[in-house]
Scaffold this active site. Sequence first.
Site, PDB file in Angstrom:
ATOM      1  CD  GLU A   1      10.102   1.803  10.319  1.00  0.00           C
ATOM      2  OE1 GLU A   1       9.938   2.764   9.558  1.00  0.00           O
ATOM      3  OE2 GLU A   1      10.106   0.615   9.938  1.00  0.00           O
TER       4      GLU A   1
ATOM      5  CE1 TYR B   1       1.111  -0.321   4.395  1.00  0.00           C
ATOM      6  CE2 TYR B   1       0.028   1.804   4.411  1.00  0.00           C
ATOM      7  CZ  TYR B   1       0.853   0.886   5.013  1.00  0.00           C
ATOM      8  OH  TYR B   1       1.430   1.176   6.219  1.00  0.00           O
TER       9      TYR B   1
ATOM     10  CE  LYS C   1       3.169   3.173   3.320  1.00  0.00           C
ATOM     11  NZ  LYS C   1       3.344   3.144   4.771  1.00  0.00           N
TER      12      LYS C   1
ATOM     13  CG  LEU D   1       8.436   2.269   4.732  1.00  0.00           C
ATOM     14  CD1 LEU D   1       8.286   1.077   3.781  1.00  0.00           C
ATOM     15  CD2 LEU D   1       7.080   2.883   5.019  1.00  0.00           C
TER      16      LEU D   1
HETATM   17  N1  PDD Z   1       2.948   4.981   7.297  1.00  0.00           N
HETATM   18  N2  PDD Z   1       7.645   3.817   8.836  1.00  0.00           N
HETATM   19  C1  PDD Z   1       6.513   3.092   8.837  1.00  0.00           C
HETATM   20  C2  PDD Z   1       6.519   1.768   9.509  1.00  0.00           C
HETATM   21  C3  PDD Z   1       5.355   3.602   8.229  1.00  0.00           C
HETATM   22  O1  PDD Z   1       4.226   2.880   8.238  1.00  0.00           O
HETATM   23  C4  PDD Z   1       5.391   4.885   7.626  1.00  0.00           C
HETATM   24  C5  PDD Z   1       4.197   5.488   6.946  1.00  0.00           C
HETATM   25  C6  PDD Z   1       6.599   5.595   7.646  1.00  0.00           C
HETATM   26  C7  PDD Z   1       6.737   6.940   6.989  1.00  0.00           C
HETATM   27  O2  PDD Z   1       6.708   6.829   5.595  1.00  0.00           O
HETATM   28  P1  PDD Z   1       6.190   8.028   4.675  1.00  0.00           P
HETATM   29  O3  PDD Z   1       6.981   9.217   5.070  1.00  0.00           O
HETATM   30  O4  PDD Z   1       6.482   7.576   3.306  1.00  0.00           O
HETATM   31  O5  PDD Z   1       4.722   8.207   4.966  1.00  0.00           O
HETATM   32  C8  PDD Z   1       7.702   5.022   8.246  1.00  0.00           C
HETATM   33  C9  PDD Z   1       1.744   5.451   6.635  1.00  0.00           C
HETATM   34  C10 PDD Z   1       1.523   6.915   6.761  1.00  0.00           C
HETATM   35  C11 PDD Z   1       0.566   4.607   7.115  1.00  0.00           C
HETATM   36  O6  PDD Z   1       0.791   3.406   7.290  1.00  0.00           O
HETATM   37  O7  PDD Z   1      -0.537   5.119   7.273  1.00  0.00           O
END
Ligand code: PDD
Length: 287
Positions: A182, A33, A149, A207
């Site tokens: 993270e 996703y 992801k 991620l």
């Molecule tokens: N999540 N690390 C994890 C485990 C994440 O699920 C996310 C983002 C990030 C940050 O990635 P980005 O900057 O590309 O949004 C880091 C999204 C927002 C979610 O699962 O809703």
Amino acid sequence: MARWAYVNGRYVPHALAAVHVEDRGFQFADGVYEVVTVLDGRFADLEGHLARLHRSLAELRLPAPASNRVLVFVMGELVRRNGLRNGSVYMQVTRGVAPRDFRFPPAGTPPTLVMTTRSVQRFATPEQVEQGVSVITIPDIRWGRRDIKSVALLPQVLGKQRAADAGAFEAWMIDPDWTVTEGCSSNAWIVTGQGVLVTREPGMRILNGVTRLSLLRLAREGGIPVEERPFTVEEAYGAREAFLSSAGTFALPVTRIDGRTVGDGRPGPVATTLRAAYLADAARRSA
Ligand code: PDD
């Protein structure tokens, strides 16, 4: 206004949007996703999210559901139909529908593509931005390919609920060597006593956030010294500043970790500057 979702080539009323019970996403979490922020009607960091989507798909040997041109068209159409100004587009791709069998379905099985939107009045409350948020730390119990992801998010679901139960905004996950990997849905950052911005290097243990990449670029452009390396929980407790980043939170100051005050307990200049820089940059680049 009616709310629409997109499911496999059709715009459908959100309340009726559904996939089959034998969808591989439902049966095996066999899918990936992306969450793309819509800021003042425009996509933030769109190219980065599309690039990571294709990387996640390739790593799981999932077929791309459509060209980027089509994906972006559908995203835009959904935003238009739903009258979205601020919020996000959620996009999920799974290995399609097939009788439950762990092995891949026959070649040619069409992937499932689903998109929904979510509207927000604002991305963070004034208190969150002005006072910072709190995080707790928990063991990182995820698999070895956190760079993908994937929709398999059970550790993050449990972690976020633990954070909520503790009255915290986010849970930072800790590897067995006591380094922070993270947040459950965000990347973790600190600023050391020497003023160095530290966030974990990309690899299989985190991620690689799209927001993270933009913030790193902005930090370097702004002359902020940066180190991409693991940092420990102890280092985070003693940091001058801490913050988290993701699509929708941008850079959000963290002023308490496990109940301990970070720095002077107020959002620091690096987090505050980078948040403003990100918002300005996103507006400029999507214009
Ligand atoms: N999540 N690390 C994890 C485990 C994440 O699920 C996310 C983002 C990030 C940050 O990635 P980005 O900057 O590309 O949004 C880091 C999204 C927002 C979610 O699962 O809703």
